[in-house]
Scaffold this motif. Structure first.
Motif, PDB file in Angstrom:
ATOM      1  N   ASN A 249      -0.522  -5.168   2.077  1.00 36.38           N
ATOM      2  CA  ASN A 249       0.036  -3.882   2.515  1.00 36.38           C
ATOM      3  C   ASN A 249       0.998  -3.393   1.454  1.00 36.38           C
ATOM      4  O   ASN A 249       1.799  -4.175   0.945  1.00 36.38           O
ATOM      5  CB  ASN A 249       0.788  -4.047   3.839  1.00 36.38           C
ATOM      6  CG  ASN A 249      -0.166  -4.291   4.978  1.00 36.38           C
ATOM      7  OD1 ASN A 249      -1.087  -3.507   5.202  1.00 36.38           O
ATOM      8  ND2 ASN A 249       0.027  -5.386   5.680  1.00 36.38           N
TER       9      ASN A 249
ATOM     10  N   SER B  62       2.075 -10.168  -0.711  1.00 39.69           N
ATOM     11  CA  SER B  62       1.245 -10.772   0.330  1.00 39.69           C
ATOM     12  C   SER B  62       1.000 -12.251   0.029  1.00 39.69           C
ATOM     13  O   SER B  62       0.868 -13.051   0.949  1.00 39.69           O
ATOM     14  CB  SER B  62      -0.071 -10.019   0.477  1.00 39.69           C
ATOM     15  OG  SER B  62      -0.753 -10.021  -0.730  1.00 39.69           O
TER      16      SER B  62
ATOM     17  N   LYS C  68      -6.478  -4.048  -0.963  1.00 42.33           N
ATOM     18  CA  LYS C  68      -7.082  -5.105  -0.148  1.00 42.33           C
ATOM     19  C   LYS C  68      -8.329  -5.655  -0.833  1.00 42.33           C
ATOM     20  O   LYS C  68      -8.549  -6.856  -0.883  1.00 42.33           O
ATOM     21  CB  LYS C  68      -7.446  -4.540   1.228  1.00 42.33           C
ATOM     22  CG  LYS C  68      -6.235  -4.231   2.085  1.00 42.33           C
ATOM     23  CD  LYS C  68      -6.627  -3.624   3.410  1.00 42.33           C
ATOM     24  CE  LYS C  68      -5.419  -3.362   4.286  1.00 42.33           C
ATOM     25  NZ  LYS C  68      -4.546  -2.313   3.794  1.00 42.33           N
TER      26      LYS C  68
ATOM     27  N   ASP D  16      -3.330 -10.546   3.211  1.00 37.27           N
ATOM     28  CA  ASP D  16      -3.192  -9.328   4.013  1.00 37.27           C
ATOM     29  C   ASP D  16      -2.318  -8.363   3.214  1.00 37.27           C
ATOM     30  O   ASP D  16      -1.095  -8.409   3.295  1.00 37.27           O
ATOM     31  CB  ASP D  16      -2.550  -9.676   5.355  1.00 37.27           C
ATOM     32  CG  ASP D  16      -2.441  -8.452   6.240  1.00 37.27           C
ATOM     33  OD1 ASP D  16      -3.192  -7.491   5.998  1.00 37.27           O
ATOM     34  OD2 ASP D  16      -1.597  -8.455   7.156  1.00 37.27           O
TER      35      ASP D  16
ATOM     36  N   ASP E 296      -2.971   1.352  -1.382  1.00 35.84           N
ATOM     37  CA  ASP E 296      -3.152   0.842  -0.027  1.00 35.84           C
ATOM     38  C   ASP E 296      -4.639   0.652   0.267  1.00 35.84           C
ATOM     39  O   ASP E 296      -5.052  -0.313   0.900  1.00 35.84           O
ATOM     40  CB  ASP E 296      -2.522   1.821   0.973  1.00 35.84           C
ATOM     41  CG  ASP E 296      -2.243   1.153   2.304  1.00 35.84           C
ATOM     42  OD1 ASP E 296      -1.785  -0.001   2.286  1.00 35.84           O
ATOM     43  OD2 ASP E 296      -2.502   1.776   3.345  1.00 35.84           O
ATOM     44  N   TYR E 297      -5.446   1.595  -0.236  1.00 35.61           N
ATOM     45  CA  TYR E 297      -6.887   1.557   0.039  1.00 35.61           C
ATOM     46  C   TYR E 297      -7.590   0.508  -0.812  1.00 35.61           C
ATOM     47  O   TYR E 297      -8.417  -0.253  -0.307  1.00 35.61           O
ATOM     48  CB  TYR E 297      -7.474   2.951  -0.229  1.00 35.61           C
ATOM     49  CG  TYR E 297      -8.955   3.038  -0.007  1.00 35.61           C
ATOM     50  CD1 TYR E 297      -9.488   3.003   1.285  1.00 35.61           C
ATOM     51  CD2 TYR E 297      -9.823   3.141  -1.082  1.00 35.61           C
ATOM     52  CE1 TYR E 297     -10.849   3.061   1.492  1.00 35.61           C
ATOM     53  CE2 TYR E 297     -11.185   3.207  -0.886  1.00 35.61           C
ATOM     54  CZ  TYR E 297     -11.694   3.168   0.399  1.00 35.61           C
ATOM     55  OH  TYR E 297     -13.041   3.225   0.588  1.00 35.61           O
TER      56      TYR E 297
ATOM     57  N   LEU F 226       4.188  -1.840   0.420  1.00 30.08           N
ATOM     58  CA  LEU F 226       5.483  -1.629   1.068  1.00 30.08           C
ATOM     59  C   LEU F 226       6.266  -0.532   0.345  1.00 30.08           C
ATOM     60  O   LEU F 226       6.150  -0.383  -0.881  1.00 30.08           O
ATOM     61  CB  LEU F 226       6.299  -2.919   1.034  1.00 30.08           C
ATOM     62  CG  LEU F 226       5.679  -4.133   1.720  1.00 30.08           C
ATOM     63  CD1 LEU F 226       6.513  -5.362   1.457  1.00 30.08           C
ATOM     64  CD2 LEU F 226       5.558  -3.891   3.217  1.00 30.08           C
TER      65      LEU F 226
ATOM     66  N   SER G  60       2.000  -5.680  -4.551  1.00 30.72           N
ATOM     67  CA  SER G  60       1.583  -5.942  -3.172  1.00 30.72           C
ATOM     68  C   SER G  60       0.857  -7.271  -3.076  1.00 30.72           C
ATOM     69  O   SER G  60       1.003  -7.988  -2.082  1.00 30.72           O
ATOM     70  CB  SER G  60       0.678  -4.815  -2.672  1.00 30.72           C
ATOM     71  OG  SER G  60       1.332  -3.594  -2.823  1.00 30.72           O
TER      72      SER G  60
END
Lengths: 214, 458
Positions: B417, B39, B371, B415, B367-368, B419, B35
């Motif tokens: 995310n 990104s 970032k 950013d 996902d958590y 996928l 990810s």
């Protein structure tokens, strides 16, 4: 009728050439209860493992219905021709009795277990929560549902009290007579040997028929 | 087989839980790394959209000193030849010129006032820099982010007598979009070789913002005193037209299916005096950006490979231990006629039952945490680059002009995310690792005959 035959079979461990079994010959018939006796270390369990296709003889052959079991494969022999009962039961520890017997026959139901003395609750309980005698019944039930014509048992009463052992012997004999199975039991027990139709003694690396023990 | 596998996984719950946790953590790390890469791709595409497929022509200062003031003197004809070579989708050409604002005040700072000579104050009191372009949205300073259009619209090829003006200059002179300003040739400008004395009236089409990074010595170096104009306006103050003007430089955008390096190489065949020019990839003006992207890529790749290898080792060790504990079970299954294929199949299904919830949980965990982790990696990488740039700056002379903006530019945020596509990749790679681990841990046992396995347990 001969169903199983051991022909000129010899066996030794590794490269030792020190034979455990030497040119062993014996025929086994349906409807008969055989007891194989002998001193510890005489090679009784080795002989049973050869008959079961768990191992292969260094020379000679094991013949089922006139055909060397190697021709169709040892796995095929274990799957279709024989069923095994071990002294230490050898049940799958995370399955219930019913699930254990379904390993060899997916259509098997609990009736055989009930017939062998387990109650309904026990058939679905984890097999390790049963007593030794109950576990041996499950092992025998597993041998029964396989529908194989030969039952091979290695010291099936070795870990059981005399009452339970007696019940198991009766059961094995009943199988030979009523279901026309060839039951071959390796044993130290005189009680088992005396219940057998034919007693074979493994001595001096050879298998010999002995007079019936009374 | 499936029922037994399910029974094993659910009834040996501690073992299953340990395996789920290992697969969960390793899959989440793999997902995060993919990810981050994804990104980074998006961020770099967004930032570099006009950079990665373009190149510029500039004068070769070793043999070509340029205009009297040192500006570029790229010939319009040469730009035309390149633009018509067949590989070019679009291009931006830039004229740098100088003009006086008629009746308006320019921006001064304490620094520019302090450095101003009497003569300069007299001759360049209201002088501004003009950058004439045919498409201001693709102008280097807008692409690098040095300038940002805050209102109005960009200039395009059809515009004539239109300008973009700096927000502060507009505010100082109370100017708005649609207002008209007058630009007059400056006779003291060395580049006004023809001595042109033209006045152009131009309409404000947009307002932009942006400030110099470094210090400046003259007011004309301030971004605030730069006007972005159409080509005709910038050319006219020197008495030229778009065709007769000399250009500071030009940037060419190659067609999507063309390879930038090949296109640049093929241009050598054109009838152009290449000694006078250099062709420069636009991306090479953004070394920090490239470094930050490759830095993040490097960390993400190491994280991905490390997670897979670590998962492989840990799972292999766990399975190896657990397989040993299942020797008797394998022996029993073989003795009742189950084939090795069936037994291995059950193990595979068990892994599947353990992996599916682990993958699902990994999706949410990645996902958590992605970032947080992704931006920490970005901060680490950009921090290192900033230190490196500071060291390089200390040992070299970088000007305060807009060209420096690209030099320092890095990715500012990711950013992240997760996928579904990344999940599929992770499931695939992790699945392969798990199967290899299973083969390694079980092959030794499955090679044995049932008697050996049963004897071991007696």
């Amino acid at each position: 009728m001969d169903i199983l035959e051991i022909k000129n079979a010899s066996y030794y461990y590794g490269d030792s050439k020190d034979k455990i079994l030497s040119s062993v010959n014996q025929k086994f018939e349906l409807g008969k209860f055989y007891a194989i006796i002998g001193k510890s270390g005489a090679g009784k369990s080795t002989l049973l493992s050869l008959l079961a296709g768990l191992d292969k003889p260094k020379s000679g052959e094991i013949v089922f219905k006139g055909e060397n079991i190697e021709d169709k494969g040892y796995n095929n022999h274990r799957k279709n021709n024989i069923s095994l009962v071990f002294q230490n039961y050898n049940l799958i520890d995370y399955l219930s009795p019913l699930e254990n017997i379904r390993l060899v026959n997916t259509k098997a139901d609990e009736s055989i277990l009930l017939e062998l003395g387990l109650d309904k609750t026990q058939t679905k309980r984890n097999v390790m929560k049963l007593s030794g005698g109950e576990q041996q019944r499950v092992a025998i039930a597993r041998a029964l549902v396989s529908e194989a014509p030969i039952i091979l048992a290695d010291e099936p009463t070795g870990n059981l009290d005399s009452v339970t052992a007696g019940e198991i012997i009766k059961l094995l004999k009943k199988l030979a007579k009523e279901r026309d199975k060839c039951v071959i039991v390796v044993t130290h027990s005189n009680e088992v040997a005396s219940a057998a139709d034919i007693v074979l003694e493994l001595s001096g690396k050879k298998l010999k028929k002995v007079n019936k023990i009374s | 087989m499936i029922k037994n596998a399910f029974a094993y996984v659910t009834r040996k719950s501690l073992k299953s839980l340990i395996l789920i946790l290992v697969i969960l953590v390793m899959s989440a790390l793999c997902l995060i790394s993919l990810s981050i890469k994804d990104s980074t791709n998006k961020a770099s595409k967004k930032t570099l959209s006009n950079i990665t497929n373009s190149f510029s022509i500039e004068i070769n200062r070793q043999v070509n000193p340029g205009t009297p003031r040192g500006g570029g003197n790229v010939k319009g004809q040469d730009i035309k030849k390149i633009s018509e070579s067949g590989d070019i989708e679009s291009y931006v050409k830039r004229i740098n010129s100088v003009a006086d604002l008629v009746g308006l005040d320019i921006i001064e700072t304490d620094e520019t006032l302090a450095n101003q000579s009497e003569e300069r104050a007299k001759n360049f009191k209201s002088t501004v820099m003009l950058t004439g372009v045919n498409d201001s949205s693709k102008e280097t300073k807008f692409v690098s982010g040095a300038y940002k259009l805050t209102s109005g619209e960009h200039l395009n090829n059809d515009d004539k007598n239109k300008v973009l003006i700096h927000k502060d200059l507009a505010k100082k002179n109370n100017l708005n979009i649609g207002d008209k300003i007058k630009l007059k040739s400056n006779l003291f400008d060395a580049d006004n070789e023809k001595g042109a004395d033209e006045t152009v009236e131009a309409e404000i089409k947009g307002i932009f913002d942006g400030h110099n990074n470094g210090g400046v010595s003259a007011a004309q170096e301030l971004y605030e005193n730069t006007l972005i104009t159409d080509l005709d306006t910038a050319a006219k103050v020197y008495g030229n037209t778009e065709d007769t003007a000399v250009y500071q430089d030009a940037t060419f955008f190659v067609k999507g299916d063309k390879n930038l390096d090949k296109v640049m190489k093929n241009l050598g065949k054109l009838d152009i005096n290449w000694r006078e020019y250099n062709l420069i990839k636009s991306s090479s003006n953004y070394p920090a950006l490239q470094q930050s992207i490759s830095g993040i890529y490097g960390i993400a790749n190491r994280l991905f490979a490390g997670s897979l290898i670590f998962a492989g080792i840990v799972v292999s060790l766990l399975l190896f231990l657990w397989m040993n504990a299942r020797r008797k079970e394998i022996g029993v299954l073989l003795s009742i006629g189950k084939s090795k294929f069936e037994i291995f199949g059950q193990f595979i299904i068990e892994l599947l039952f353990v992996s599916i919830p682990a993958f699902v949980l990994a999706f949410f965990l990645a996902d958590y945490t992605g970032k947080i982790l992704g931006n920490k990696i970005l901060n680490k990488v950009t921090g290192d680059i900033a230190k490196q740039i500071a060291r390089q700056s200390a040992s070299s002379q970088l000007g305060g002009g807009a060209e420096v903006d690209g030099f320092n530019k890095t990715l500012t945020g990711l950013d992240i995310n997760v996928l579904p596509k990344s999940m599929v990749y992770v499931a695939l790679f992790m699945g392969i690792v798990l199967i290899i681990s299973l083969v390694i841990s079980s092959s030794g046992i499955l090679k044995k005959n049932p008697k050996e396995l049963l004897i071991d347990n007696k």
